[in-house]
Write an enzyme that holds these catalytic residues in place. Structure first.
Site, PDB file in Angstrom:
ATOM      1  N   ARG A  96      -6.183  -3.435   0.468  1.00  0.00           N
ATOM      2  CA  ARG A  96      -5.380  -2.218   0.244  1.00  0.00           C
ATOM      3  C   ARG A  96      -4.786  -1.719   1.560  1.00  0.00           C
ATOM      4  O   ARG A  96      -3.646  -1.255   1.604  1.00  0.00           O
ATOM      5  CB  ARG A  96      -6.254  -1.131  -0.391  1.00  0.00           C
ATOM      6  CG  ARG A  96      -5.533   0.197  -0.539  1.00  0.00           C
ATOM      7  CD  ARG A  96      -6.370   1.229  -1.266  1.00  0.00           C
ATOM      8  NE  ARG A  96      -5.713   2.515  -1.355  1.00  0.00           N
ATOM      9  CZ  ARG A  96      -6.238   3.571  -1.971  1.00  0.00           C
ATOM     10  NH1 ARG A  96      -7.423   3.483  -2.552  1.00  0.00           N
ATOM     11  NH2 ARG A  96      -5.589   4.714  -2.014  1.00  0.00           N
ATOM     12  N   ASN A 150      -5.720  -1.130 -11.004  1.00  0.00           N
ATOM     13  CA  ASN A 150      -4.308  -0.914 -10.666  1.00  0.00           C
ATOM     14  C   ASN A 150      -3.625  -2.189 -10.212  1.00  0.00           C
ATOM     15  O   ASN A 150      -4.290  -3.093  -9.723  1.00  0.00           O
ATOM     16  CB  ASN A 150      -4.220   0.124  -9.524  1.00  0.00           C
ATOM     17  CG  ASN A 150      -4.115   1.522 -10.076  1.00  0.00           C
ATOM     18  OD1 ASN A 150      -3.550   1.747 -11.124  1.00  0.00           O
ATOM     19  ND2 ASN A 150      -4.677   2.476  -9.330  1.00  0.00           N
ATOM     20  N   CYS A 172      -5.300   5.393 -17.319  1.00  0.00           N
ATOM     21  CA  CYS A 172      -5.126   6.071 -16.037  1.00  0.00           C
ATOM     22  C   CYS A 172      -5.628   7.492 -16.209  1.00  0.00           C
ATOM     23  O   CYS A 172      -5.523   8.076 -17.284  1.00  0.00           O
ATOM     24  CB  CYS A 172      -3.648   6.078 -15.659  1.00  0.00           C
ATOM     25  SG  CYS A 172      -3.321   6.894 -14.093  1.00  0.00           S
ATOM     26  N   HIS A 202       1.991   5.736 -13.774  1.00  0.00           N
ATOM     27  CA  HIS A 202       2.415   6.382 -12.526  1.00  0.00           C
ATOM     28  C   HIS A 202       3.917   6.625 -12.522  1.00  0.00           C
ATOM     29  O   HIS A 202       4.543   6.770 -11.468  1.00  0.00           O
ATOM     30  CB  HIS A 202       1.982   5.568 -11.291  1.00  0.00           C
ATOM     31  CG  HIS A 202       0.490   5.582 -11.095  1.00  0.00           C
ATOM     32  ND1 HIS A 202      -0.156   4.834 -10.148  1.00  0.00           N
ATOM     33  CD2 HIS A 202      -0.490   6.259 -11.754  1.00  0.00           C
ATOM     34  CE1 HIS A 202      -1.459   5.057 -10.219  1.00  0.00           C
ATOM     35  NE2 HIS A 202      -1.681   5.916 -11.186  1.00  0.00           N
ATOM     36  N   TYR A 257       3.199  10.722  -8.613  1.00  0.00           N
ATOM     37  CA  TYR A 257       3.810   9.515  -8.032  1.00  0.00           C
ATOM     38  C   TYR A 257       5.336   9.601  -7.986  1.00  0.00           C
ATOM     39  O   TYR A 257       5.971   8.857  -7.243  1.00  0.00           O
ATOM     40  CB  TYR A 257       3.373   8.266  -8.813  1.00  0.00           C
ATOM     41  CG  TYR A 257       1.940   7.893  -8.504  1.00  0.00           C
ATOM     42  CD1 TYR A 257       1.644   6.919  -7.557  1.00  0.00           C
ATOM     43  CD2 TYR A 257       0.880   8.532  -9.138  1.00  0.00           C
ATOM     44  CE1 TYR A 257       0.333   6.584  -7.246  1.00  0.00           C
ATOM     45  CE2 TYR A 257      -0.429   8.209  -8.842  1.00  0.00           C
ATOM     46  CZ  TYR A 257      -0.704   7.245  -7.901  1.00  0.00           C
ATOM     47  OH  TYR A 257      -2.001   6.921  -7.591  1.00  0.00           O
TER      48      TYR A 257
HETATM   49  C1  G6P Z   1      -5.000   8.442  -8.792  1.00  0.00           C
HETATM   50  C2  G6P Z   1      -4.482   7.366  -9.683  1.00  0.00           C
HETATM   51  C3  G6P Z   1      -5.356   6.183  -9.724  1.00  0.00           C
HETATM   52  C4  G6P Z   1      -5.661   5.734  -8.320  1.00  0.00           C
HETATM   53  C5  G6P Z   1      -6.295   6.849  -7.530  1.00  0.00           C
HETATM   54  C6  G6P Z   1      -6.411   6.458  -6.078  1.00  0.00           C
HETATM   55  O1  G6P Z   1      -5.903   9.194  -9.430  1.00  0.00           O
HETATM   56  O2  G6P Z   1      -4.217   7.824 -10.974  1.00  0.00           O
HETATM   57  O3  G6P Z   1      -4.709   5.143 -10.412  1.00  0.00           O
HETATM   58  O4  G6P Z   1      -6.525   4.629  -8.331  1.00  0.00           O
HETATM   59  O5  G6P Z   1      -5.551   7.992  -7.589  1.00  0.00           O
HETATM   60  O6  G6P Z   1      -7.281   7.326  -5.441  1.00  0.00           O
HETATM   61  P1  G6P Z   1      -7.941   6.970  -4.040  1.00  0.00           P
HETATM   62  O7  G6P Z   1      -8.959   8.010  -3.821  1.00  0.00           O
HETATM   63  O8  G6P Z   1      -8.485   5.567  -4.168  1.00  0.00           O
HETATM   64  O9  G6P Z   1      -6.814   7.008  -3.041  1.00  0.00           O
END
Ligand code: G6P
Length: 441
Positions: A96, A150, A172, A202, A257
């Site tokens: 990531r 995701n 989601c 998103h 998003y």
């Molecule tokens: C949001 C999205 C999720 C994503 C997450 C990331 O809630 O809906 O799809 O995985 O944020 O959060 P993070 O804490 O991993 O940055």
């Protein structure tokens, strides 16, 4: 013969697992889960043990008869499962980090779901989910696959179009988070608020809001336009205020998003600033995860710790458990999920995944007919859908030109030359997780 449901959770070593376990505990009186199998890969064994043991302590403390199993044997976990949930991350947070950092060097937002980062996350994930689907067909052909991994919409569409598994739903926490946030601002219980969502993961919009059945869409849009911070944005996205007149003219509720597309330069500047200060979001999450796993190891801890709320995935368990419950009981309530379009949203292919309000039945989600999206938002949704479809084709074929096409048509990437530079650097960086491009090493 089992007298309850068997759940298999792939990516069971995730720091989010206590969230899911808490959901199953809370609903145990109406959702008779008897076994939860947490499965992970060899590299994730240590985390699986830590979080799995916490899950066992949580279940024991709650006094519910759920057996929690920890395993590295995916086949054993899948055998005769009723529901398979997926929450894995191929390559972990290190991957990531690259998804977020490499595009940034070229002044492009990485965005690990809808941007160049999302493209690469899909390229890494799709071959793995398709393998899981093959195993499901053999070991638990009746099971539902609830995908959280995701980019959730893209991964779900890949399963729909390229696997024998048709009982798949992409999930989601976004829509539920927006509904909770708006209910909170209105000062009412969330059950009284219904927002009809339509679009893509998103990338979905709240088209209409009702309170106790009464249309309050205009009031909500006015509220949203008036807020300096909208208060409905997940923790992972900078809550930058909207230009009020823009939101009013848009007339529908954007999700967090959407900022990447309607506020690109502001968000790029914010991300650069944050990255300079605290590292990429992946690095921030990594530190938070280290802290969480430190806590999870405490033998006296037997509930979900508060700190988990600093992640973007709030209400994750709520969304998953209420969906499983409604399928199991044929509840026919309305929930927002990613499912096969089947004509629910005009101008999106029938076989594509869309994120849309659905009636949840024991046969699965039945999307509400939405017709065409309003003209001002239709184009962006279609453009992202094109990006998603080409991304899936690239993931399945391992074809360089198709991947370049996906990268170039993504609205966050501004030119073919930059697209190629980013693509080449990311392909190299993720080589170990892209067997369809480089062969198995
Ligand atoms: C949001 C999205 C999720 C994503 C997450 C990331 O809630 O809906 O799809 O995985 O944020 O959060 P993070 O804490 O991993 O940055």
């Amino acid at each position: 013969m089992r007298n309850g449901l068997k759940i298999a959770t792939i990516g069971g070593g995730s720091s989010y697992t206590p969230e899911l376990i808490e959901g199953f505990i809370k609903r145990h009186h109406e959702l008779p889960v008897s076994e939860i199998w947490l499965v992970d890969v060899e590299e994730g064994k240590e985390k699986l043990d830590i979080v799995g043991n916490l899950a066992k302590r949580m279940v024991e403390k709650a006094g519910v008869p759920i057996a929690v199993h920890l395993t590295l044997d995916r086949r054993e976990a899948l055998r005769d499962a009723d529901f398979v949930t997926t929450q894995f991350r191929v390559g972990g947070l290190a991957a990531r980090m690259k998804d977020e950092a490499i595009p940034l060097k070229y002044d492009v937002i990485g965005q690990e779901t809808n941007g160049p980062g999302g493209l690469f996350k899909a390229l890494r994930t799709i071959p793995v989910i398709l393998d899981i689907c093959k195993e499901m067909e053999e070991l638990c052909p009746q099971a539902w696959l609830i995908n959280f991994t995701n980019p959730a919409g893209i991964v779900t569409e890949a399963v729909l179009r390229y696997s024998p598994v048709k009982k798949v739903i992409g999930l989601c926490n976004g829509p539920i988070g927006i509904t909770m946030g708006i209910a909170d601002q209105l000062g009412v219980e969330p059950e009284r608020v219904r927002i009809d969502f339509a679009g893509l993961n998103h990338m979905s919009y709240g088209l209409k809001t009702t309170l106790d059945g009464k249309d309050i869409s205009e009031r909500v849009i006015a509220m949203l336009a008036g807020w300096e911070r909208d208060g409905i944005t997940a923790k992972n996205i900078a809550d930058v205020g909207w230009v009020p007149e823009f939101v009013e003219a848009l007339g529908v509720i954007p999700c967090g998003y959407h900022r990447y597309y309607y506020q690109t330069s502001t968000m790029l500047a914010k991300i650069k600033e944050e990255t300079e200060r605290s590292g990429t979001r992946a690095e921030v999450v990594k530190r938070l995860e280290d802290e969480l796993f430190e806590l999870y190891q405490d033998p006296d801890l037997n509930v979900k710790p508060k700190q988990l709320e600093r992640r973007g995935g709030a209400y994750y368990s709520e969304a998953a458990v209420q969906l499983i419950h409604s399928i199991h009981t044929d509840k026919r309530d309305i929930q927002v999920v990613n499912t096969r379009n089947n004509g629910a949203i005009a101008s999106i292919p029938d076989d594509s995944a869309v994120e849309v309000s659905c009636i949840i039945t024991k046969e699965g989600p039945r999307p509400l007919t939405m017709g065409d999206l309003p003209v001002p938002v239709r184009g962006l949704v279609q453009q992202i859908k094109s990006f998603e479809r080409v991304t899936i084709d690239a993931a399945v074929t391992g074809d360089y030109r198709t991947a370049l096409l996906a990268m170039t048509i993504n609205p966050l990437v501004h030119s073919d030359t930059v697209a190629k530079l980013i693509l080449d650097e990311m392909l190299e960086a993720h080589r170990a997780h892209l067997p369809q491009f480089f062969g198995v090493s």
